[in-house]
Design an enzyme around this catalytic site. Sequence first.
Site, PDB file in Angstrom:
ATOM      1  N   GLU A 184       0.824  -1.204   0.000  1.00 55.46           N
ATOM      2  CA  GLU A 184       0.000   0.000   0.000  1.00 55.46           C
ATOM      3  C   GLU A 184       0.866   1.266   0.000  1.00 55.46           C
ATOM      4  O   GLU A 184       1.894   1.318   0.666  1.00 55.46           O
ATOM      5  CB  GLU A 184      -0.907   0.015   1.231  1.00 55.46           C
ATOM      6  CG  GLU A 184      -1.906  -1.124   1.304  1.00 55.46           C
ATOM      7  CD  GLU A 184      -3.009  -1.007   0.254  1.00 55.46           C
ATOM      8  OE1 GLU A 184      -3.146   0.078  -0.359  1.00 55.46           O
ATOM      9  OE2 GLU A 184      -3.737  -2.003   0.066  1.00 55.46           O
ATOM     10  N   ARG A 216     -18.005  -1.502   7.873  1.00 54.91           N
ATOM     11  CA  ARG A 216     -19.232  -1.942   7.203  1.00 54.91           C
ATOM     12  C   ARG A 216     -19.793  -3.201   7.852  1.00 54.91           C
ATOM     13  O   ARG A 216     -20.983  -3.471   7.782  1.00 54.91           O
ATOM     14  CB  ARG A 216     -18.968  -2.232   5.724  1.00 54.91           C
ATOM     15  CG  ARG A 216     -18.516  -1.041   4.910  1.00 54.91           C
ATOM     16  CD  ARG A 216     -18.446  -1.388   3.426  1.00 54.91           C
ATOM     17  NE  ARG A 216     -17.785  -2.666   3.206  1.00 54.91           N
ATOM     18  CZ  ARG A 216     -18.390  -3.774   2.776  1.00 54.91           C
ATOM     19  NH1 ARG A 216     -19.684  -3.773   2.523  1.00 54.91           N
ATOM     20  NH2 ARG A 216     -17.695  -4.881   2.589  1.00 54.91           N
ATOM     21  N   CYS A 231      -7.357  -2.903   8.649  1.00 57.65           N
ATOM     22  CA  CYS A 231      -6.035  -2.911   8.019  1.00 57.65           C
ATOM     23  C   CYS A 231      -5.527  -1.485   7.867  1.00 57.65           C
ATOM     24  O   CYS A 231      -4.401  -1.145   8.252  1.00 57.65           O
ATOM     25  CB  CYS A 231      -6.102  -3.592   6.649  1.00 57.65           C
ATOM     26  SG  CYS A 231      -6.358  -5.378   6.716  1.00 57.65           S
ATOM     27  N   HIS A 286      -1.216  -5.809   1.724  1.00 57.60           N
ATOM     28  CA  HIS A 286      -2.445  -6.597   1.631  1.00 57.60           C
ATOM     29  C   HIS A 286      -2.159  -7.868   0.834  1.00 57.60           C
ATOM     30  O   HIS A 286      -1.478  -7.828  -0.204  1.00 57.60           O
ATOM     31  CB  HIS A 286      -3.550  -5.806   0.928  1.00 57.60           C
ATOM     32  CG  HIS A 286      -4.463  -5.114   1.890  1.00 57.60           C
ATOM     33  ND1 HIS A 286      -4.612  -3.739   1.926  1.00 57.60           N
ATOM     34  CD2 HIS A 286      -5.287  -5.609   2.865  1.00 57.60           C
ATOM     35  CE1 HIS A 286      -5.485  -3.423   2.871  1.00 57.60           C
ATOM     36  NE2 HIS A 286      -5.902  -4.535   3.450  1.00 57.60           N
TER      37      HIS A 286
END
Length: 213
Positions: free
Chosen positions: A80, A90, A142, A161
């Site tokens: 990332e 969520r 994360c 990831h």
Amino acid sequence: MKILVTGFEPFGGETENASGIAVQRLGEGPAPNGVHLATAILPVTWSGAGPALLRAVETHQPDAIVAVGEAGGRAVVTPERWARNLGDGRIPDNDGVVRDAAPLAPGPERLESRLDPAALTRAIQDAAIPAEVSEDAGAFLCNAVFWTALHHTNLPATFIHVPAVRSQGAANIGAETDPEHAHAESALSFDDITQALAAVVNAAARHAGPPQF
């Protein structure tokens, strides 16, 4: 050179988390090129993940941090570039908490990885594992751990990831990073992911400087 590598426990009713399994395997094997490895498995909770990372930093006093998590929408390993100052749950965390979208802390909208994601991607590819740079770490835990590493320490830190692979069948969760994407079928195995992390650790050892507390 001591490098702290972290993964996550299973969540969402799953019995495995690819990041945690790969980090455990990495820690059980020989340290890449003599690097001293410290590993930690973080809880998948809004209240616990960041503090657990910082406790591991305090305990191990690493020279660099490589945090790892799984993403169900990714088929390859993705270093990332940015941590976003946004937390959005969520789905419930392992404490049953659903977090409304809000900044993680006062500060800038995003922070950049202190280990070059392009260099890490090349190192993974050189190990014959498919990889590509990601520009979006999502807004689940994360990303929150990545933000914590950059916001609360001055250490060279990055986030990787990995695909949400399983020893049998497919993951039923793991799309929190890429909610608009369907679950990605990955050809990678736990061994492949572990090899990718070893390549990241080697690259981190080459590029990380001395501790900066």
